[in-house]
Design a protein around this motif. Structure first.
Motif: not given
Length: 368
Positions: A42-56, A22-34
């Motif tokens: 992998n297209e399907a995996g990329r789509a899921k990661a975008l959803a987890r991170l809330g980005i497009t 779950n290293l991708d989730l480590a950047v969430l909730g960081q006040p100093k990061l956008k």
């Protein structure tokens, strides 16, 4: 120096290392990061990661992401290590600071190349050794410094010892334990090890290609002993494939002249103290005392997280602070290389038929 909020991105590889622990989730909730982008071939995996991170903003090619999204921090998340060297170098050569999953790379030549590039670019690299960011680790360090268990005589560590016991366990779970060896005792100075395969000394015929991009492996049992530059204590690491108890012994025990500390891995891992010179609780009815993040025998004030997410977030926060203050991360690229060197030294020692000095003079993989 760029200004906060800093731009952050993630590199994953669905089906071939995914996003690590779950290293991708480590950047969430960081006040100093956008968080601005994610790359995954992998297209399907990329789509899921975008959803987890809330980005497009997603990319199939991580290099294109680095050039177009222009992040200042990147998480190299795949658990498989065959891609680490190139992904990290692609970031470092663009002046981007990195958090990477462990192990750092497949061999010492790859580690040396990463470090040389990072030093040229003045880039910080943190390695995901979560246990050393946890508060119970700090309490244990304090107990040792206070002399609670007396002089440290030895540390004993065992791998997870499941179906991967031996060469694969050495590289997959071993980094966490030998990193803790170094945390408690400092840099290793030598290694003496035996590698066995089906009850006999491993030889050239024992070498196989490891799963998940690990590179060459050997042995279904490894017994290693380490000495340290600034401590007379010895550390032992063993991994095998016993018929029972897989995963139940994963962790280490710190044996001192006055008692023993049992310690496992993770954000709030089991930790306890036995004050008894015999090390098995027979002296005067002695018993184990729990070690919490608040200290010896105190109730645990923190939530017992079941995942490593809290530790991963702490690693990212520390990396940001390291960049801002121009200091090494708590677990830096040098720690990542030192851990891998200790593990590969097992094969170097077995091949040499005796003790080998650390750092290893030969930087090539001992099984290559």
């Amino acid at each position: 120096m760029f200004q906060a909020p800093y731009r952050a991105a993630v590199i994953g590889r669905t089906g071939r290392g995914d996003y690590g622990h779950n290293l991708d989730l480590a950047v969430l909730g960081q006040p100093k990061l956008k968080v601005v982008a994610v790359a995954d071939e992998n297209e399907a995996g990329r789509a899921k990661a975008l959803a987890r991170l809330g980005i497009t903003q997603g990319y199939a090619d991580h290099r294109k992401m680095l050039d177009e999204a222009k992040p200042q921090f990147v998480v190299v998340a795949p658990r498989w290590i065959d891609c680490h060297r190139q992904m990290i170098l692609d970031c470092v050569e663009r002046g981007i600071h990195v958090l990477t999953e462990k192990p750092l790379a497949r061999d010492l030549e790859e580690c040396d190349a990463i470090i040389a590039a990072a030093e040229r670019a003045h880039v910080k690299i943190a390695v995901a050794f979560q246990t050393r960011y946890g508060p119970r680790y700090e309490r244990i360090k304090e107990l040792i410094a206070q002399g609670t268990i007396g002089e440290v005589l030895e540390i004993r560590g065992r791998g997870k010892e499941d179906r991967r016991g031996g060469g694969e366990d050495l590289l997959v779970l071993g980094p966490h334990l030998v990193d803790l060896f170094r945390g408690f005792l400092g840099d290793a100075a030598w290694c003496f090890a035996r590698v066995s395969d089906r009850g006999r000394p491993a030889d050239r015929s024992s070498i196989r290609q490891g799963a998940e991009g690990l590179g060459p492996l050997a042995g279904d049992r490894i017994d290693a002993m380490y000495g340290f530059a600034k401590s007379p204590a010895i550390a032992h690491f063993e991994t095998a494939r016993p018929s029972a108890g897989a995963g139940k012994r994963f962790g280490l025990q710190i044996h001192g002249a006055k008692g023993v500390i049992h310690f496992e891995t993770g954000w709030l891992p089991p930790a306890r103290l036995l004050l008894d010179e015999t090390w098995h609780g027979s002296a005067g009815g002695s018993k184990w005392t729990e070690i919490s993040s608040a200290g010896l025998g105190k109730p645990e004030p923190l939530s017992r997280e079941t995942s490593l997410d809290v530790a991963n977030k702490a690693i990212v926060a520390d990396l940001i602070e390291a960049v801002e203050n121009d200091r090494p991360p708590l677990c830096s690229v040098y720690d990542g290389r030192a851990a891998l060197e200790m593990l590969l030294a097992c094969h170097a020692s077995h091949r040499a038929g005796g003790m080998v000095a650390l750092p290893l003079a030969d930087r090539k993989h001992p099984l290559a």
